[in-house]
Design a protein around this motif. Structure first.
Motif, PDB file in Angstrom:
ATOM      1  N   GLY A   1       5.243   9.822   2.813  1.00  8.74           N
ATOM      2  CA  GLY A   1       5.355   8.285   2.463  1.00  8.74           C
ATOM      3  C   GLY A   1       4.089   8.033   1.955  1.00  8.74           C
ATOM      4  O   GLY A   1       3.854   6.373   1.851  1.00  8.74           O
ATOM      5  N   PHE A   2       3.013   8.120   2.484  1.00  6.90           N
ATOM      6  CA  PHE A   2       1.547   7.375   2.359  1.00  6.90           C
ATOM      7  C   PHE A   2       1.335   7.653   0.310  1.00  6.90           C
ATOM      8  O   PHE A   2       2.045   8.873   0.056  1.00  6.90           O
ATOM      9  CB  PHE A   2       0.673   8.572   1.740  1.00  6.90           C
ATOM     10  N   PRO A   3       0.988   6.967  -0.146  1.00 11.67           N
ATOM     11  CA  PRO A   3       0.254   5.464   0.386  1.00 11.67           C
ATOM     12  C   PRO A   3       1.378   4.376   0.079  1.00 11.67           C
ATOM     13  O   PRO A   3       0.980   3.718   1.107  1.00 11.67           O
ATOM     14  CB  PRO A   3      -0.708   4.769  -0.270  1.00 11.67           C
ATOM     15  N   ALA A   4       2.175   4.761   0.065  1.00  5.53           N
ATOM     16  CA  ALA A   4       3.247   3.390   0.367  1.00  5.53           C
ATOM     17  C   ALA A   4       3.840   2.776   1.476  1.00  5.53           C
ATOM     18  O   ALA A   4       3.996   2.030   1.651  1.00  5.53           O
ATOM     19  CB  ALA A   4       4.411   4.128  -0.147  1.00  5.53           C
ATOM     20  N   ASN A   5       3.087   4.378   2.708  1.00  6.37           N
ATOM     21  CA  ASN A   5       3.756   3.820   3.458  1.00  6.37           C
ATOM     22  C   ASN A   5       3.205   2.488   4.598  1.00  6.37           C
ATOM     23  O   ASN A   5       3.515   2.470   5.713  1.00  6.37           O
ATOM     24  CB  ASN A   5       4.340   4.865   5.020  1.00  6.37           C
ATOM     25  N   VAL A   6       2.000   1.887   3.850  1.00  9.54           N
ATOM     26  CA  VAL A   6       0.928   1.365   4.904  1.00  9.54           C
ATOM     27  C   VAL A   6       1.818   0.129   4.989  1.00  9.54           C
ATOM     28  O   VAL A   6       1.420  -1.049   5.547  1.00  9.54           O
ATOM     29  CB  VAL A   6      -0.297   1.642   4.028  1.00  9.54           C
ATOM     30  N   PHE A   7       2.720  -0.125   3.498  1.00 11.22           N
ATOM     31  CA  PHE A   7       3.385  -1.496   3.541  1.00 11.22           C
ATOM     32  C   PHE A   7       4.535  -1.714   4.634  1.00 11.22           C
ATOM     33  O   PHE A   7       4.807  -2.635   5.087  1.00 11.22           O
ATOM     34  CB  PHE A   7       4.220  -1.328   1.949  1.00 11.22           C
ATOM     35  N   TYR A   8       4.139  -0.620   5.522  1.00  7.92           N
ATOM     36  CA  TYR A   8       5.788  -1.204   6.971  1.00  7.92           C
ATOM     37  C   TYR A   8       4.282  -0.524   8.466  1.00  7.92           C
ATOM     38  O   TYR A   8       4.331   0.012   8.264  1.00  7.92           O
ATOM     39  CB  TYR A   8       6.707  -0.158   6.801  1.00  7.92           C
ATOM     40  N   SER A   9       4.769  -1.931   8.987  1.00 10.58           N
ATOM     41  CA  SER A   9       3.758  -1.302   9.970  1.00 10.58           C
ATOM     42  C   SER A   9       4.435  -1.180  11.460  1.00 10.58           C
ATOM     43  O   SER A   9       4.278  -0.643  12.157  1.00 10.58           O
ATOM     44  CB  SER A   9       2.199  -2.652  10.702  1.00 10.58           C
TER      45      SER A   9
END
Ligand SMILES: [Zn+2]
Length: 475
Positions: free
Chosen positions: A259-267
């Protein structure tokens, strides 16, 4: 005659480990653990933790405030920079209560499953300068940041020293200087150092800034982010770092669905590890100034452009689930699936259960005799590291034997608990013996961590002991 009191030396940007190690070193005793006991009233302190538990005591010894230690000498500003305000405050109060792992947890860093730095690092030129100016060397904060391998000031490679919990370590001087490193390593060192010295970021604004730059770099359109292109370009950009750093290869692995790098958009409720942000900033921006200008202008950028729709968390979760199912069908072990799909063991077990798939154990690396020996040593509560050294097997072999045995895990917890109780009781009794005034406040001040542990876990003994030593304890 007036007695002058001098505060111990504290160098600019020196780490708290460095100060604590020097205090312990200068205490003349028969052993390091005895010195540690003398200085910090605890012989088992983990001096080199990234978020150490002994800050209040160290502040007292250094005659400065805890806040000065935290902001100017610890890695707390770095680790908390991308966390939300509530998490940061919770971590701060947990840390000041002497609970290091609680602080990591509050910042959501445990959930990220990214390993801590395995080495202490120093720059040979900084060490030479320190030796010349002060007659001794010390550890600098910016060099200890994860992924940093170059001195941003001298532009030379840092020397790495494996951490050794039972040894006090200091940089050596007059070591050879190596200028061979790549541009990405230099950029990470520059950006990490500047991040350490900057204030916290507003997460929403930060993410909008990333999204706007993704559009600028043609990794996103105004409709959507091109996840696979972004992932591929980042993988190529960090190709040499991936080969050197397990965490980067874990995040940017072809086979994994992280899910990285897109998963930084979800905290959600937890924060993302700063390593993820450092990688994204290094990849997307020319230098730290470029990043800051982009961040500051985010509101203008957002007004002028339509930002892409961000991928949904449910899409990322779905992709992760599909990966787990695929690995289950390939008959991979639980451990292999956890690693490759970046999913928790509980998630993998649940999916396996729903799919009616029996999880296979990883192929045993050790024979039956060794496995038996490992089991016996586990049962008497020996640490896994020591068992691995004694039997010449890897730590994962030992953990593999332990993973199938919940009763032994329970037993080991009880042994650890018993030892901790004994140690805390001993420390408390030693502290009481040295007290001038029999006040609970004094005991708490001198051995806070032990007192709190006993308060929570061994309350009856604690109060009986205090009463039997004639402390004014209310019933
Ligand atoms: Zn240097």
């Amino acid at each position: 005659m007036e007695l002058l009191q001098y505060a111990p030396r504290r160098y600019r940007d020196e780490t708290v480990y460095s100060m604590a190690a020097r205090l312990v070193l200068h205490d003349i005793s028969i052993s390091m653990s005895r010195s540690s006991q003398n200085v910090f009233q605890n012989k088992n302190l983990q001096l080199d933790s990234a978020l150490p538990s002994f800050l209040p005591l160290l502040a007292e010894k250094m005659q400065c405030s805890c806040d000065e230690l935290l902001q100017q000498h610890s890695l707390f500003p770095y680790y908390s920079m991308f966390a939300n305000k509530r998490a940061r405050q919770r971590a701060l109060s947990t840390l000041l209560r002497g609970d290091s792992s609680g602080a990591f947890k509050a910042l959501g860093l445990l959930a990220n499953r990214l390993a801590d730095e395995s080495h202490l690092k120093y720059c040979p030129m900084c060490a030479n300068n320190q030796k010349f100016a002060y007659g001794e060397t010390y550890w600098l904060r910016a060099h200890q940041l994860p992924l940093v391998s170059v001195c941003a000031e001298h532009k030379c490679k840092l020397i790495r020293v494996p951490r050794r919990r039972k040894h006090l370590l200091f940089p050596e001087h007059s070591k050879p200087i190596d200028y061979k490193f790549d541009a990405v390593a230099m950029k990470i060192a520059d950006i990490s150092r500047d991040l350490l010295n900057s204030s916290n970021f507003d997460n929403g604004k930060l993410l909008k800034g990333y999204a706007a730059r993704l559009v600028g770099r043609r990794l996103a359109t105004t409709k959507s982010i091109n996840l696979s292109k972004w992932f591929t370009e980042m993988s190529e950009y960090f190709v040499s770092l991936k080969a050197k750093d397990e965490r980067v290869s874990q995040l940017l692995s072809e086979q994994s669905e992280h899910g990285f790098p897109a998963n930084v958009f979800y905290s959600g409720n937890s924060s993302h590890h700063p390593i993820k942000h450092v990688l994204i900033i290094t990849f997307l921006f020319e230098h730290f100034g470029d990043f800051v200008v982009n961040y500051s202008n985010t509101s203008t950028i957002v007004d002028n452009q339509n930002l892409p729709e961000l991928p949904k968390q449910s899409d990322i979760d779905k992709a992760k689930h599909n990966k787990v199912k695929q690995y289950l069908n390939q008959n991979l072990s639980l451990r292999q699936i956890v690693k490759r799909a970046n999913a928790s063991a509980a998630t993998v077990r649940n999916i396996a259960k729903r799919q009616g798939v029996q999880l296979t154990s990883m192929k045993r690396q050790v024979d039956h005799t060794t496995e038996r020996l490992i089991t016996i040593k586990l049962m008497v509560g020996l640490p896994t590291e020591r068992i691995s050294l004694q039997l010449g097997v890897s730590i994962s072999d030992v953990e593999q034997v332990l993973s199938g045995q919940p009763e032994i895990k329970f037993l080991r917890r009880r042994i650890r608990n018993y030892r901790k109780r004994q140690q805390s009781r001993d420390n408390l009794l030693v502290t009481i013996g040295d007290l001038k005034h029999l006040r609970v406040k004094e005991v708490k001040k001198k051995c806070y961590a032990d007192y709190m542990w006993l308060y929570k876990n061994d309350n009856a003994w604690l109060f009986n002991t205090l009463r039997s030593h004639s402390f004014p304890v209310k019933i």
